[in-house]
Design a protein around this motif. Sequence first.
Motif, mmCIF file in Angstrom:
data_model
loop_
_atom_site.group_PDB
_atom_site.id
_atom_site.type_symbol
_atom_site.label_atom_id
_atom_site.label_comp_id
_atom_site.label_asym_id
_atom_site.label_seq_id
_atom_site.Cartn_x
_atom_site.Cartn_y
_atom_site.Cartn_z
ATOM 1 N N LEU A 1 0.586 -1.348 -0.182
ATOM 2 C CA LEU A 1 -0.139 0.120 0.238
ATOM 3 C C LEU A 1 0.860 1.313 0.100
ATOM 4 C CD1 LEU A 1 -2.733 -1.312 2.929
ATOM 5 C CD2 LEU A 1 -3.088 -0.490 0.446
ATOM 6 N N ASN A 2 0.966 2.069 -0.806
ATOM 7 C CA ASN A 2 1.817 3.393 -1.255
ATOM 8 C C ASN A 2 1.309 4.233 0.047
ATOM 9 O OD1 ASN A 2 3.231 2.296 -3.679
ATOM 10 N ND2 ASN A 2 1.866 3.435 -4.886
ATOM 11 N N HIS A 3 2.259 4.499 0.966
ATOM 12 C CA HIS A 3 2.077 6.242 2.163
ATOM 13 C C HIS A 3 3.090 6.514 2.287
ATOM 14 C CE1 HIS A 3 3.576 2.091 4.138
ATOM 15 N NE2 HIS A 3 4.246 3.017 5.024
ATOM 16 N N ARG A 4 3.054 7.734 2.387
ATOM 17 C CA ARG A 4 3.917 8.210 2.927
ATOM 18 C C ARG A 4 4.214 8.616 4.600
ATOM 19 N NH1 ARG A 4 2.619 13.017 -0.788
ATOM 20 N NH2 ARG A 4 0.760 12.495 0.257
ATOM 21 N N ASN A 5 3.140 8.048 5.428
ATOM 22 C CA ASN A 5 3.221 8.281 6.412
ATOM 23 C C ASN A 5 2.201 7.660 7.436
ATOM 24 O OD1 ASN A 5 1.150 10.233 6.185
ATOM 25 N ND2 ASN A 5 1.944 11.933 5.376
ATOM 26 N N ALA A 6 2.224 7.994 8.800
ATOM 27 C CA ALA A 6 1.074 6.982 9.269
ATOM 28 C C ALA A 6 -0.479 7.266 9.250
ATOM 29 C CB ALA A 6 1.431 7.340 10.772
ATOM 30 N N VAL B 1 -6.981 0.601 -3.945
ATOM 31 C CA VAL B 1 -5.837 1.456 -3.340
ATOM 32 C C VAL B 1 -5.118 2.525 -4.403
ATOM 33 C CG1 VAL B 1 -5.727 1.777 -1.154
ATOM 34 C CG2 VAL B 1 -7.792 0.381 -1.771
ATOM 35 N N ASN B 2 -4.392 1.977 -4.605
ATOM 36 C CA ASN B 2 -3.032 2.949 -4.542
ATOM 37 C C ASN B 2 -3.499 3.748 -6.243
ATOM 38 O OD1 ASN B 2 -0.914 1.447 -2.965
ATOM 39 N ND2 ASN B 2 -0.441 0.378 -4.537
ATOM 40 N N LYS B 3 -4.773 3.463 -6.822
ATOM 41 C CA LYS B 3 -4.627 4.006 -8.013
ATOM 42 C C LYS B 3 -5.971 5.667 -7.233
ATOM 43 C CE LYS B 3 -4.498 0.718 -11.230
ATOM 44 N NZ LYS B 3 -5.766 -0.599 -11.649
ATOM 45 N N VAL B 4 -6.370 5.207 -6.135
ATOM 46 C CA VAL B 4 -6.905 6.201 -5.215
ATOM 47 C C VAL B 4 -6.668 7.664 -4.380
ATOM 48 C CG1 VAL B 4 -9.088 5.208 -6.382
ATOM 49 C CG2 VAL B 4 -8.309 5.131 -3.928
ATOM 50 N N ALA C 1 -3.359 4.554 7.147
ATOM 51 C CA ALA C 1 -4.032 4.477 8.167
ATOM 52 C C ALA C 1 -5.780 4.486 6.874
ATOM 53 C CB ALA C 1 -4.103 4.965 9.512
ATOM 54 N N ALA C 2 -5.284 5.504 6.940
ATOM 55 C CA ALA C 2 -6.380 5.718 6.039
ATOM 56 C C ALA C 2 -6.222 4.486 4.138
ATOM 57 C CB ALA C 2 -6.508 6.918 5.021
ATOM 58 N N ALA C 3 -5.163 3.659 3.894
ATOM 59 C CA ALA C 3 -5.248 3.416 3.005
ATOM 60 C C ALA C 3 -5.780 2.022 3.031
ATOM 61 C CB ALA C 3 -3.085 2.728 2.554
ATOM 62 N N VAL C 4 -4.834 1.806 4.875
ATOM 63 C CA VAL C 4 -5.404 -0.240 5.547
ATOM 64 C C VAL C 4 -7.087 0.264 5.314
ATOM 65 C CG1 VAL C 4 -4.966 -1.498 6.647
ATOM 66 C CG2 VAL C 4 -2.629 -0.291 6.670
ATOM 67 N N LEU C 5 -7.581 0.828 6.036
ATOM 68 C CA LEU C 5 -8.927 0.849 5.475
ATOM 69 C C LEU C 5 -9.586 0.974 4.311
ATOM 70 C CD1 LEU C 5 -10.342 3.638 9.016
ATOM 71 C CD2 LEU C 5 -9.726 1.453 8.537
ATOM 72 N N LEU C 6 -9.352 1.654 3.359
ATOM 73 C CA LEU C 6 -9.676 1.559 1.915
ATOM 74 C C LEU C 6 -9.365 0.551 1.715
ATOM 75 C CD1 LEU C 6 -8.177 5.243 0.971
ATOM 76 C CD2 LEU C 6 -11.179 4.413 1.676
ATOM 77 N N SER C 7 -8.444 -0.525 2.186
ATOM 78 C CA SER C 7 -8.439 -1.805 1.628
ATOM 79 C C SER C 7 -9.421 -3.516 1.677
ATOM 80 C CB SER C 7 -7.173 -2.542 1.968
ATOM 81 O OG SER C 7 -6.770 -2.457 2.690
ATOM 82 N N ALA C 8 -10.306 -2.680 2.382
ATOM 83 C CA ALA C 8 -10.633 -4.143 3.274
ATOM 84 C C ALA C 8 -11.680 -4.204 1.943
ATOM 85 C CB ALA C 8 -11.916 -2.981 3.760
#
Length: 214
Positions: free
Chosen positions: A24-29, A47-50, A33-40
């Motif tokens: 999951l692409n991310h630059r900080n916590a 997720v990485n596209k949005v 956190a948002a990406a993990v919620l979106l990945s359900a």
Amino acid sequence: MTSKRTQRILDGLEELFPDAKCELNHRNAYELAAAVLLSAQTTDVSVNKVTPALFEKYPDPASLAAGDIHEIEQCIARLGLYRNKAKSIQGMAKGMCENFGGQVPQTMEELVSLPGIGRKCANVILAECYGVPSLAVDTHVYRIAGRLRLADEGDSVLETEKKLCRRIPKERWIRTHHQMIFFGRYLCHARNPECGRCPFTDLCRYYKENKNGK
Ligand code: SF4
């Protein structure tokens, strides 16, 4: 002490996926956190596209908490369940602002107090962003732990996490978590696992029950 059996699995995973990491692409916590919620119930690739557009518009918990819910929905509309997910990430951001000064907390207890954040998500954040030894059990980790008898059939997710943490040395928890996810994603699929190229057939409950001699 790690059993020979567990050590063989750890060595085999290391050989198969030496470069396993969070996809999951991310630059900080906050972004993680948002990406993990979106990945359900969707893939990390989706997720990485949005998330680039989402995080450009809402670069921190405060901006997401104050955002218009319909505009947040628009940003993630390509994902399934996007209305619920918009509500969920905004709820999380509001929790961060109201209770943690707009920051992502750094303990399990505080993380799971945030709306939408469960134990799995908290473990991912602790491991990935704060380097705290943790072993998050997602659907892949759960399935593989059962198949390779690192946990028992019928164990809850929490029981599975506890058994994995007992059997695997603490310094390997974060690595093993990523490697089990890669193993589940790219080889030991839920349906039609590629047992022909798996080094663990003699250890595997699923293989014994479904494929042995077939
Ligand atoms: S033998 Fe097949 S089901 Fe068992 S762990 Fe290997 S790929 Fe998965």
